[in-house]
Design a protein around this motif. Structure first.
Motif, PDB file in Angstrom:
ATOM      1  N   ASP A   1       0.189  -1.554  -3.679  1.00  0.00           N
ATOM      2  CA  ASP A   1       0.912  -2.101  -2.529  1.00  0.00           C
ATOM      3  C   ASP A   1       1.430  -3.530  -2.687  1.00  0.00           C
ATOM      4  O   ASP A   1       2.090  -4.034  -1.795  1.00  0.00           O
ATOM      5  CB  ASP A   1       0.073  -1.986  -1.254  1.00  0.00           C
ATOM      6  CG  ASP A   1      -1.256  -2.713  -1.335  1.00  0.00           C
ATOM      7  OD1 ASP A   1      -1.530  -3.398  -2.330  1.00  0.00           O
ATOM      8  OD2 ASP A   1      -2.030  -2.590  -0.367  1.00  0.00           O
ATOM      9  N   THR A   2       1.154  -4.177  -3.834  1.00  0.00           N
ATOM     10  CA  THR A   2       1.648  -5.548  -3.978  1.00  0.00           C
ATOM     11  C   THR A   2       2.235  -5.881  -5.347  1.00  0.00           C
ATOM     12  O   THR A   2       3.020  -6.812  -5.454  1.00  0.00           O
ATOM     13  CB  THR A   2       0.542  -6.580  -3.694  1.00  0.00           C
ATOM     14  OG1 THR A   2      -0.554  -6.358  -4.584  1.00  0.00           O
ATOM     15  CG2 THR A   2       0.060  -6.491  -2.259  1.00  0.00           C
ATOM     16  N   TYR A   3       1.849  -5.180  -6.384  1.00  0.00           N
ATOM     17  CA  TYR A   3       2.327  -5.499  -7.730  1.00  0.00           C
ATOM     18  C   TYR A   3       3.054  -4.330  -8.349  1.00  0.00           C
ATOM     19  O   TYR A   3       2.720  -3.174  -8.087  1.00  0.00           O
ATOM     20  CB  TYR A   3       1.161  -5.924  -8.636  1.00  0.00           C
ATOM     21  CG  TYR A   3       0.891  -7.392  -8.539  1.00  0.00           C
ATOM     22  CD1 TYR A   3       1.531  -8.283  -9.378  1.00  0.00           C
ATOM     23  CD2 TYR A   3       0.037  -7.892  -7.575  1.00  0.00           C
ATOM     24  CE1 TYR A   3       1.311  -9.640  -9.270  1.00  0.00           C
ATOM     25  CE2 TYR A   3      -0.197  -9.244  -7.454  1.00  0.00           C
ATOM     26  CZ  TYR A   3       0.448 -10.116  -8.310  1.00  0.00           C
ATOM     27  OH  TYR A   3       0.242 -11.452  -8.190  1.00  0.00           O
TER      28      TYR A   3
ATOM     29  N   ASN B   1       3.992  -7.116   1.904  1.00  0.00           N
ATOM     30  CA  ASN B   1       2.829  -7.960   1.642  1.00  0.00           C
ATOM     31  C   ASN B   1       2.936  -9.184   2.556  1.00  0.00           C
ATOM     32  O   ASN B   1       3.184 -10.306   2.121  1.00  0.00           O
ATOM     33  CB  ASN B   1       2.769  -8.351   0.166  1.00  0.00           C
ATOM     34  CG  ASN B   1       1.500  -9.089  -0.196  1.00  0.00           C
ATOM     35  OD1 ASN B   1       0.662  -9.375   0.647  1.00  0.00           O
ATOM     36  ND2 ASN B   1       1.368  -9.414  -1.468  1.00  0.00           N
TER      37      ASN B   1
ATOM     38  N   ALA C   1       1.179 -12.620   1.935  1.00  0.00           N
ATOM     39  CA  ALA C   1       1.786 -13.420   0.862  1.00  0.00           C
ATOM     40  C   ALA C   1       3.089 -14.055   1.332  1.00  0.00           C
ATOM     41  O   ALA C   1       3.327 -15.247   1.100  1.00  0.00           O
ATOM     42  CB  ALA C   1       2.025 -12.557  -0.373  1.00  0.00           C
TER      43      ALA C   1
ATOM     44  N   HIS D   1       6.148   1.439  -2.937  1.00  0.00           N
ATOM     45  CA  HIS D   1       4.826   1.206  -2.361  1.00  0.00           C
ATOM     46  C   HIS D   1       4.061   2.526  -2.339  1.00  0.00           C
ATOM     47  O   HIS D   1       4.626   3.567  -1.979  1.00  0.00           O
ATOM     48  CB  HIS D   1       5.003   0.653  -0.942  1.00  0.00           C
ATOM     49  CG  HIS D   1       3.778   0.159  -0.296  1.00  0.00           C
ATOM     50  ND1 HIS D   1       2.802   0.987   0.200  1.00  0.00           N
ATOM     51  CD2 HIS D   1       3.359  -1.112  -0.043  1.00  0.00           C
ATOM     52  CE1 HIS D   1       1.839   0.266   0.734  1.00  0.00           C
ATOM     53  NE2 HIS D   1       2.156  -1.016   0.597  1.00  0.00           N
TER      54      HIS D   1
END
Length: 173
Positions: free
Chosen positions: A29-31, A125, A128, A149
């Motif tokens: 979900d972020t990278y 995200n 962030a 995602h």
């Protein structure tokens, strides 16, 4: 009271860095890394040529986050820094990201970078995105549906940017 110290990463830190890396990429979900990214690829990402990596240590004993600082581009783009951050899921919400972000910006300025650019901030995200805005970044571009995602499907990605010095003070090239 929690004490968080930031220092340059060493080879001895890599085991703990690898664990955090695996936890974060597994969530999808972020990278942008695949869940099966190899240990060798991870090592090259954090310790490759031109990469400066730093770690956050909680209470002098536990590695809880890390960032890497590099030039965003080479040659004519080398005055703009780029960075990537990871915070252990177990340590999120205690200010590790804010400390890492502030340290990174200070180091980038001290090394003579004139700006910092994040090329790929996943829009969903939200923590962030909010943190980078608090630390002075602006969204300068949106890449529509550029990230897949694991739970939401295709979501937008932001390019975020911050000048690190007043452009009127920049040296002539």
């Amino acid at each position: 009271m929690k004490e968080i110290a930031i220092r340059p990463a060493t080879e001895a830190d890599f085991g703990a860095m690898w664990e955090i890396f695996q936890q974060l990429i597994a969530s999808g979900d972020t990278y942008y890394f695949a869940a099966d990214t190899s240990r060798e690829d991870c090592h090259a990402y954090w310790f490759g040529p031109g990469v400066q990596s730093y770690v956050a240590i909680l209470n002098s004993e536990r590695l809880v986050g890390m960032y890497r600082l590099i030039a965003n581009q080479r040659d004519r783009g080398a005055h703009v820094a780029n960075a990537s951050f990871m915070v252990s899921p177990a340590a999120q919400g205690i200010g590790v990201g804010k400390l890492l972000g502030g340290d990174c910006l200070d180091r980038a300025r001290s090394q003579g970078y004139l700006a910092m650019q994040f090329n790929y901030v996943v829009s969903s995200n939200v923590p962030a995105v909010l943190l980078w805005k608090k630390l002075g970044f602006s969204i300068v571009g949106t890449l529509p549906r550029a990230y897949y995602h694991a739970h939401l499907g295709y979501v937008d990605v932001y390019v975020m940017y911050q000048l690190l010095d007043d452009p009127s003070h920049w040296p002539d090239a």
